[in-house]
Design a protein around this motif. Structure first.
Motif, PDB file in Angstrom:
ATOM      1  N   UNK A  25      39.655  34.826  35.490  1.00 59.18           N
ATOM      2  CA  UNK A  25      39.863  35.951  36.405  1.00 59.18           C
ATOM      3  C   UNK A  25      38.567  36.598  36.851  1.00 59.18           C
ATOM      4  N   UNK A  26      37.475  36.424  36.051  1.00 57.90           N
ATOM      5  CA  UNK A  26      36.201  37.047  36.379  1.00 57.90           C
ATOM      6  C   UNK A  26      35.102  36.011  36.271  1.00 57.90           C
ATOM      7  N   UNK A  77      32.588  39.792  38.104  1.00 55.77           N
ATOM      8  CA  UNK A  77      33.244  40.043  39.383  1.00 55.77           C
ATOM      9  C   UNK A  77      34.619  39.376  39.399  1.00 55.77           C
ATOM     10  N   UNK A  78      35.673  40.108  39.879  1.00 56.86           N
ATOM     11  CA  UNK A  78      37.023  39.546  39.839  1.00 56.86           C
ATOM     12  C   UNK A  78      37.252  38.481  40.898  1.00 56.86           C
ATOM     13  N   UNK A 122      45.999  47.515  40.751  1.00 55.77           N
ATOM     14  CA  UNK A 122      45.376  48.171  41.891  1.00 55.77           C
ATOM     15  C   UNK A 122      43.943  47.706  42.066  1.00 55.77           C
ATOM     16  N   UNK A 123      43.136  48.525  42.711  1.00 52.93           N
ATOM     17  CA  UNK A 123      41.733  48.193  42.938  1.00 52.93           C
ATOM     18  C   UNK A 123      40.913  48.651  41.736  1.00 52.93           C
ATOM     19  N   UNK A 124      40.292  47.703  41.070  1.00 52.56           N
ATOM     20  CA  UNK A 124      39.517  48.029  39.877  1.00 52.56           C
ATOM     21  C   UNK A 124      38.377  48.986  40.191  1.00 52.56           C
ATOM     22  N   UNK A 125      37.794  48.844  41.364  1.00 55.09           N
ATOM     23  CA  UNK A 125      36.620  49.666  41.703  1.00 55.09           C
ATOM     24  C   UNK A 125      36.955  51.142  41.823  1.00 55.09           C
ATOM     25  N   UNK A 126      38.236  51.487  41.990  1.00 51.78           N
ATOM     26  CA  UNK A 126      38.619  52.894  42.155  1.00 51.78           C
ATOM     27  C   UNK A 126      38.950  53.575  40.825  1.00 51.78           C
ATOM     28  N   UNK A 158      35.265  42.146  32.459  1.00 55.81           N
ATOM     29  CA  UNK A 158      35.031  42.978  33.631  1.00 55.81           C
ATOM     30  C   UNK A 158      33.955  44.022  33.401  1.00 55.81           C
ATOM     31  N   UNK A 159      33.852  44.500  32.182  1.00 55.90           N
ATOM     32  CA  UNK A 159      32.883  45.559  31.887  1.00 55.90           C
ATOM     33  C   UNK A 159      31.456  45.140  32.189  1.00 55.90           C
ATOM     34  N   UNK A 160      31.195  43.839  32.219  1.00 57.13           N
ATOM     35  CA  UNK A 160      29.845  43.365  32.547  1.00 57.13           C
ATOM     36  C   UNK A 160      29.411  43.765  33.949  1.00 57.13           C
ATOM     37  N   UNK A 161      30.386  44.008  34.821  1.00 58.33           N
ATOM     38  CA  UNK A 161      30.042  44.337  36.214  1.00 58.33           C
ATOM     39  C   UNK A 161      29.924  45.845  36.444  1.00 58.33           C
TER      40      UNK A 161
END
Length: 234
Positions: free
Chosen positions: A21-22, A27-28, A98-102, A230-233
């Motif tokens: 997934x990443x 990055x997703x 949803x959007x992870x960036x938000x 995901x936390x790496x990003x």
């Protein structure tokens, strides 16, 4: 004691094989497009070999339509030597994020793991997207529709971790409850028997992983692993 009069039918419920997934930077990848990775293909083949060794024959095979479920089902059928057209049921799509960036960093871990901890509040949202209650409200009627169809004896469902938990929770409780602690390892097989009465569920086994049935690897949950990736990003 008299013999039971209602013969039960068998549902084999699989989670799709492993996917990535990443990327290495965290990055997703679009979840609607991600295919099986090498490990996932091996898991699907191992599940197929387990079914073949037991002589299991399917009357129907149902997938959500996402590529990872389609590819898993196709590989299982290829190994078992069965030529069955896949039924696509979009209502069995994985719970939508949803959007992870938000999502604020302070809320990120809860957004990843909260859906899969204990008895989950139906209002809990997955990654800021769809709620657990909304997912159950589309998955449970689909399972009832399947049960109402008397044309099959043995069916294979190849679905997703969250959706599988919704089905297993229904089978175990008979209620609109979501038990988040039911592990669904990539490529796993569950077996459930259903009778004519809606309350007649028998859960035979859960989270059987043919390549590694003792599951001696990581003790993290799937979502804990994905949170770490995901936390790496961030």
């Amino acid at each position: 004691m008299p013999e039971p009069t209602n013969a039960r039918r068998r549902i084999f419920l699989m989670r799709h094989g492993s996917v990535t997934y990443f990327d290495a930077a965290g990055k997703p990848v679009l979840p609607e497009q991600v295919p099986l990775n090498d490990e996932g293909r091996s898991q699907a083949d191992a599940a197929g070999a387990a079914f073949a060794a037991a002589g299991v024959r399917f009357d129907r095979v149902i997938v959500s339509g996402l590529p990872r479920t389609v590819e898993t089902a196709q590989r299982v059928l290829a190994v078992t030597g069965q030529d069955i057209a896949l039924d696509v049921w979009p209502e069995l799509h994985e719970i939508k994020g949803g959007r992870l960036s938000t999502i604020p960093s302070a809320e990120l871990k809860r957004a990843f793991t909260g859906v899969f901890e204990g008895v989950v509040n139906p209002e809990q949202r997955f990654l800021g997207g769809e709620s657990v209650g909304d997912m159950m409200d589309r998955v449970h009627p689909a399972i009832q529709k399947l049960r109402d169809d008397g044309s099959w004896d043995t069916v294979l469902l190849v679905l997703h971790g969250g959706v599988n938990c919704a089905i297993l929770s229904l089978a175990l409780t008979g209620q609109r409850l979501f038990l988040g602690g039911l592990a669904q390892t990539a490529g796993c097989i569950n077996a459930l028997d259903v009778g004519q009465d809606n309350a007649d569920w028998v859960v035979r086994f859960v989270n059987h992983v043919p390549p590694a049935p003792l599951q001696l690897g990581s003790r993290l949950t799937t979502m804990e692993q994905l949170f770490t990736q995901y936390s790496r990003s961030r």
